[in-house]
Enzyme design. Structure first.
Site, mmCIF file in Angstrom:
data_model
loop_
_atom_site.group_PDB
_atom_site.id
_atom_site.type_symbol
_atom_site.label_atom_id
_atom_site.label_comp_id
_atom_site.label_asym_id
_atom_site.label_seq_id
_atom_site.Cartn_x
_atom_site.Cartn_y
_atom_site.Cartn_z
ATOM 1 N N GLU A 179 0.824 -1.213 0.000
ATOM 2 C CA GLU A 179 0.000 0.000 0.000
ATOM 3 C C GLU A 179 0.858 1.264 0.000
ATOM 4 O O GLU A 179 0.519 2.245 -0.670
ATOM 5 C CB GLU A 179 -0.950 -0.004 1.201
ATOM 6 C CG GLU A 179 -1.967 -1.134 1.200
ATOM 7 C CD GLU A 179 -2.807 -1.208 -0.060
ATOM 8 O OE1 GLU A 179 -3.038 -0.154 -0.698
ATOM 9 O OE2 GLU A 179 -3.230 -2.319 -0.436
ATOM 10 N N HIS A 189 -13.656 -6.656 -5.197
ATOM 11 C CA HIS A 189 -13.318 -5.913 -6.402
ATOM 12 C C HIS A 189 -14.449 -5.926 -7.423
ATOM 13 O O HIS A 189 -14.541 -5.020 -8.260
ATOM 14 C CB HIS A 189 -12.035 -6.476 -7.015
ATOM 15 C CG HIS A 189 -10.860 -6.386 -6.103
ATOM 16 N ND1 HIS A 189 -10.633 -7.306 -5.104
ATOM 17 C CD2 HIS A 189 -9.852 -5.472 -6.011
ATOM 18 C CE1 HIS A 189 -9.535 -6.979 -4.447
ATOM 19 N NE2 HIS A 189 -9.047 -5.880 -4.969
#
Length: 643
Positions: A380, A512
């Site tokens: 991230e 997703h």
């Protein structure tokens, strides 16, 4: 006929038909359009200033909803999205006043980005409807709760309860309970919503000049052959994947007996997470040489009293060691790096946020002190680094070179920091110095890495192939679940642990999918991250096996990386690829070279065990949607003429 050839064949046929219908369709420039490039540049500067304000407000509303799921925050998120959509539409109209034919390339490219307005192309009521649909599906995903039949007060959500079961349990009944329960509570209620989503998404795609949303998503790769390339890569990694699949299948058969056919599919509930996407959590069941040092440093971090803040600080140090940017104080003040303890419902799925104003960058995740989260943090912050590096670009260029690049940057960091070389570095101290310099530890490490890379490649391709089919209308709604599992069977070699019907909607239990995030980028990133890694290791002067490379503290590697990151989307992605790797296309050469020692070991091990590689094809054996015989014959005739 191979999938890639069939795709090419059909594409040629459609291209021929479109050409016949369209004839000469070259649009003449409207004499009323401005050709003043100075005026155009003034418009672009104004756009960036306004965009930073409008999109920051929108990102802030979305952040508040994701970190505190309430009806009020959902409504505010939708309201902010309507403002953003109106701004995009106005910018589109203003950009359309210019004839950019003779403008500089970077100016033309900015106009192209501005005129690609996504769902903002819908009328306001449909923008609102679209955002409500996505938010409701996300809400279902984040708050879905599974309770035990005999103990109705014993209930779990995905994080951390159900996820922990999928990661650690070896009890078949418990795994199936969690697997099925989550899909019952999340997937089933999302099915009618997803029907609405598909309709609205396709309307937006058409408004942006594309046939459907799948074609729209693929357009960012600026190539008509991206599907062909994806299947070409699949064929190149398939030999290694089959070896890995057979090894995992044999181990699961030893644990679960006849529930796992040693010549068939692997039940997807046995692969370590709720979806069978990442297999890393089952590594303890698979470790080839258990007497070698444990390369999972969870216990070491716990022993050293690590907490989420310490894990993030160590990751920030890694980027700084390369001469890259540190996160700013605003990051620490605004990020959500742990699950709140005040009772809020939040979306725990890890994400890095560029808030849009060029200064505010955040990460949202419910961190726990584990090796998996240690890797995710570096991933991230890889996104965050990319965002910070291109923040000086004009607003239209503030994104990755394509969807895969952002993900690959995050993952290449994970590759480096996961090596025994890095974890045993004196400044890290999570493994004993010298760990990882023998062949057996190498195989342990490579297997663990392959579970989360090689193991996920077919999964990623199958997921987006399903969505491409749905968006294109190639499969009807009453065949959605059937098609989902056909692709799982044929491409991935996995199966559902219990029977599925069209009353189920397993895709709707995937994050997703419900947030409409394209997956082709994940697929491609898993390939190009190894190209990036090879290039950065070469810059760092690494010698020896590629899988032992850690470019920690290499300023040369950092410079090579930052030179690419700063480009954002200002150049076509092959230019960005060339800037870091010297190559202009994706290739499986680097990933296969990285895992070459594991491939040899798996071949020898599977041969000793008498394994049968692969799995049965489904009855029709088709990876692509069924195509009529007439269509195929016509396709072949057209292809023959064209060739």
């Amino acid at each position: 006929m191979s999938p890639a050839l069939l795709f090419k064949c059909l594409s040629l046929l459609l291209l021929g038909l479109i050409s016949v219908q369209a004839g000469s369709s070259i649009r003449q420039a409207d004499s009323g359009l401005s050709t003043d490039q100075d005026e155009a540049k003034k418009f672009l500067r104004s756009y960036t200033k306004q965009a930073e304000v409008i999109f920051y407000a929108g990102a802030l509303a979305s952040w508040r909803y994701n970190t505190n799921i309430t009806a009020y925050n959902q409504q505010k998120d939708v309201e902010a999205s309507l403002v953003s959509a109106a701004f995009r539409q106005e910018a589109y109209q203003n950009a359309s006043r210019f004839d950019v034919t003779d403008f500089d390339e970077d100016v033309k490219r900015q106009f192209k980005e501005i005129k690609d307005i996504g769902t903002a192309a819908l009328e306001p009521s449909k923008v609102e409807e679209y955002n409500n649909v996505v938010n409701t599906m996300t809400d279902n995903y984040s708050t879905g709760t599974v309770c035990k039949e005999d103990q109705p007060t014993d209930c779990m959500q995905l994080e951390p309860g159900l996820a922990e079961i999928m990661a650690t349990s070896r009890d078949w009944d418990e795994l199936v309970w969690a697997w099925k329960g989550f899909r019952d509570q999340v997937g089933v209620p999302n099915k009618p919503l997803y029907k609405d989503f598909v309709k609205l998404a396709n309307e937006a795609a058409v408004a942006n000049g594309h046939d459907d949303m799948g074609a729209y998503w693929r357009s960012e790769y600026e190539s008509d052959t991206i599907i062909d390339k994806a299947y070409e890569i699949y064929d190149e990694i398939l030999p290694l994947y089959k070896q890995l699949h057979a090894y995992v299948r044999r181990t699961m058969h030893k644990t679960h007996g006849s529930k796992v056919d040693v010549k068939g599919y692997i039940p997807s509930c046995l692969l370590g997470d709720m979806w069978g996407r990442f297999w890393g959590n089952i590594y303890p069941q698979l470790v080839p040489f258990p007497d070698r040092p444990n390369i999972d440093v969870t216990d070491a971090m716990v022993a050293k009293n690590y907490n989420p803040r310490k894990m993030f600080e160590l990751a920030d140090d890694f980027f700084a060691s390369l001469g890259l940017l540190r996160v700013k104080p605003i990051f620490w003040n605004n990020s959500m790096i742990e699950r709140p303890t005040d009772g809020r419902n939040v979306v725990c799925h890890p994400t890095a946020w560029d808030m849009g104003n060029g200064e505010d960058f955040r990460v949202k995740m419910c961190t726990e002190v584990t090796m998996d989260f240690f890797q995710t943090i570096h991933h991230e912050l890889g996104h965050t680094q990319y965002q910070m590096q291109y923040s000086d670009q004009p607003y239209p260029f503030r994104d990755g070179a394509n969807g895969a690049f952002h993900e690959a940057v995050g993952e290449v960091m994970t590759l480096s920091i996961s090596t025994p070389t890095h974890l045993s570095h004196p400044d890290i101290g999570l493994l004993a110095e010298g760990t990882g310099l023998d062949n057996e530890t190498d195989i342990n490490f490579l297997l663990k890495t392959a579970l989360n890379t090689i193991g996920t490649l077919p999964f990623s391709l199958a997921l987006d192939q399903w969505r491409w089919d749905v968006f294109a209308g190639a499969i009807s709604e009453d065949k959605w679940t059937e098609r989902w599992w056909q692709l799982k069977h044929d491409l991935v070699g996995t199966e559902a642990p219990v029977p599925r019907t069209e009353d189920d909607f397993d895709p709707g239990a995937m994050y997703h999918i419900v947030v409409a995030y394209p997956f082709l980028g994940y697929y491609i990133r898993t390939i190009i991250q190894f190209q990036f890694q090879k290039a950065l290791c070469e810059a760092a002067g690494h010698t020896g096996p590629l899988h032992r490379c850690d470019f920690y503290k290499s300023q040369a590697a950092g410079t090579k990386l930052s030179d690419m990151l700063k480009l954002g989307t200002s150049k076509p992605w092959p230019d960005a690829m060339e800037a870091i790797t010297g190559q202009r296309s994706m290739s499986a050469d680097a990933i296969n070279a990285y895992f070459a020692p594991l491939m040899t070991w798996l071949q020898e091990t599977n041969q000793k065990n008498g394994e049968q590689l692969g799995w049965p094809a489904t009855d029709n054996g088709a990876i692509l949607p069924n195509v009529s015989l007439v269509m195929l014959v016509l396709c072949l005739l057209v292809t023959t003429r064209l060739l």
